[in-house]
Design an enzyme around this catalytic site. Structure first.
Site, mmCIF file in Angstrom:
data_model
loop_
_atom_site.group_PDB
_atom_site.id
_atom_site.type_symbol
_atom_site.label_atom_id
_atom_site.label_comp_id
_atom_site.label_asym_id
_atom_site.label_seq_id
_atom_site.Cartn_x
_atom_site.Cartn_y
_atom_site.Cartn_z
ATOM 1 N N LYS A 40 6.574 -2.054 1.825
ATOM 2 C CA LYS A 40 5.419 -1.457 2.510
ATOM 3 C C LYS A 40 4.200 -2.364 2.344
ATOM 4 C CE LYS A 40 3.246 3.083 3.221
ATOM 5 N NZ LYS A 40 3.724 3.287 4.597
ATOM 6 N N GLU B 77 12.301 2.371 14.107
ATOM 7 C CA GLU B 77 11.448 3.467 13.619
ATOM 8 C C GLU B 77 10.206 3.537 14.489
ATOM 9 O OE1 GLU B 77 10.403 2.572 9.562
ATOM 10 O OE2 GLU B 77 10.096 0.457 10.001
ATOM 11 N N TYR C 253 0.833 -1.204 0.000
ATOM 12 C CA TYR C 253 0.000 0.000 0.000
ATOM 13 C C TYR C 253 0.862 1.247 0.000
ATOM 14 C CZ TYR C 253 0.877 1.025 4.976
ATOM 15 O OH TYR C 253 1.469 1.357 6.177
ATOM 16 N N LEU D 23 11.459 1.328 6.780
ATOM 17 C CA LEU D 23 10.881 1.775 5.518
ATOM 18 C C LEU D 23 11.603 3.031 5.039
ATOM 19 C CD1 LEU D 23 8.475 1.215 3.536
ATOM 20 C CD2 LEU D 23 7.248 2.989 4.798
#
Length: 283
Positions: free
Chosen positions: A147, A179, A33, A204
């Site tokens: 992702k 993260e 996505y 990411l």
């Protein structure tokens, strides 16, 4: 009037939108996505999101449902149909529908779904006062650079933060911050250096991350892309996160301990200001 969504070639009222129960996104989280922000009715940093979508699809050997230009046309149509001046466009691509089997099916047609959400991005209350975070073990899979829609671990971390009275969680692996649950994480050292984890399979490659680091470099701010520990974060002068819909948002406490003086730091505020200024010019 019902919100209009896009499902596999059709613009439909959301209550009429349907996906097969055999869709691999539903059965296996075999899907990727992207989320693009919208300001003044225009997409922000969308070229970067289309590049990352292509990379995610390629990494999973998944067929592309449409070209980047075709996808952007659909995004813009949804923005217009739903009257989105400020908010986001979500898009999801799955491998498609097939009888349940762990191996990838041959010759399935990918599913493409998109929808919009209205959201206050520019005048975010959290950006003004900063957010609080807790640390949580990073239990996600080892390809966080893709992702995917497999977000249960991130949801669990957010719920853990909520239960602790915090806004979000920073994920920790082997003593180092990877993260945020849905953002990239940064600290600012006492000498004014911005530190954020280097790119790799562990995090990411944020589109807003890339823009924020470019802007920091243009402002003459020193940058170090490396791992940092929780103790380093607690001793930092300030901290912040970036994501497509939060832009640059200050972090004012970690695990209940104030960062700096417990208010949004000057570098985070500066980067947010110049990022928003650039985004508004582009829109």
């Amino acid at each position: 009037m019902s919100r209009i969504v896009y499902v596999n070639g059709k613009f439909l009222p959301e209550e009429d939108a349907k996906i097969s129960v055999f869709d691999r996104g539903f059965l296996f989280a075999d899907a990727v996505y992207e989320v693009s922000s919208v300001l003044n009715g225009k997409l922000i940093d969308n070229e970067g999101h289309m590049w990352r979508l292509k990379r995610s699809l390629d990494e999973l050997e998944m067929q592309h449902p449409a070209s980047a230009e075709e996808i952007e046309t659909i995004q813009k149509t949804l923005i217009e149909k739903n009257g989105i001046e400020e908010g986001l466009v979500y898009l999801q691509v799955t491998r498609g529908a097939a009888d349940r089997d762990f191996t990838y099916p041959a010759n399935t047609k990918p599913s493409l779904v998109m929808f919009t959400q209205k959201k206050n991005l520019l005048e975010s209350p959290q950006a003004k006062v900063g957010i609080t975070v807790i640390t949580s073990p990073d239990i996600r899979w080892q390809r966080r650079d893709i992702k995917t829609v497999s977000l249960l671990a991130a949801s669990m971390a957010k719920m853990q933060a909520k239960a602790a009275g915090a806004d979000d969680a920073w994920l920790v692996e082997d003593g180092f911050v990877t993260e945020g649950s849905s953002s990239n994480a940064y600290i600012v050292t006492q000498d004014g250096t911005v530190v954020t984890r280097h790119l790799g399979n562990e995090i990411l490659a944020g589109i807003t991350r890339k823009a924020a680091l470019r802007l920091a470099e243009e402002e003459g701010i020193k940058i170090e892309e490396r791992s940092f520990t929780v103790d380093e974060a607690l001793a930092a002068a300030e901290a912040f996160v970036t994501s497509a819909t939060t832009f640059v948002t200050p972090v004012v406490s970690i695990d209940g301990q104030k960062i700096g003086d417990g208010t949004p730091g000057p570098i985070a505020q500066k980067l947010r200001g110049i990022y928003m200024e650039e985004a508004l010019k582009a829109s």
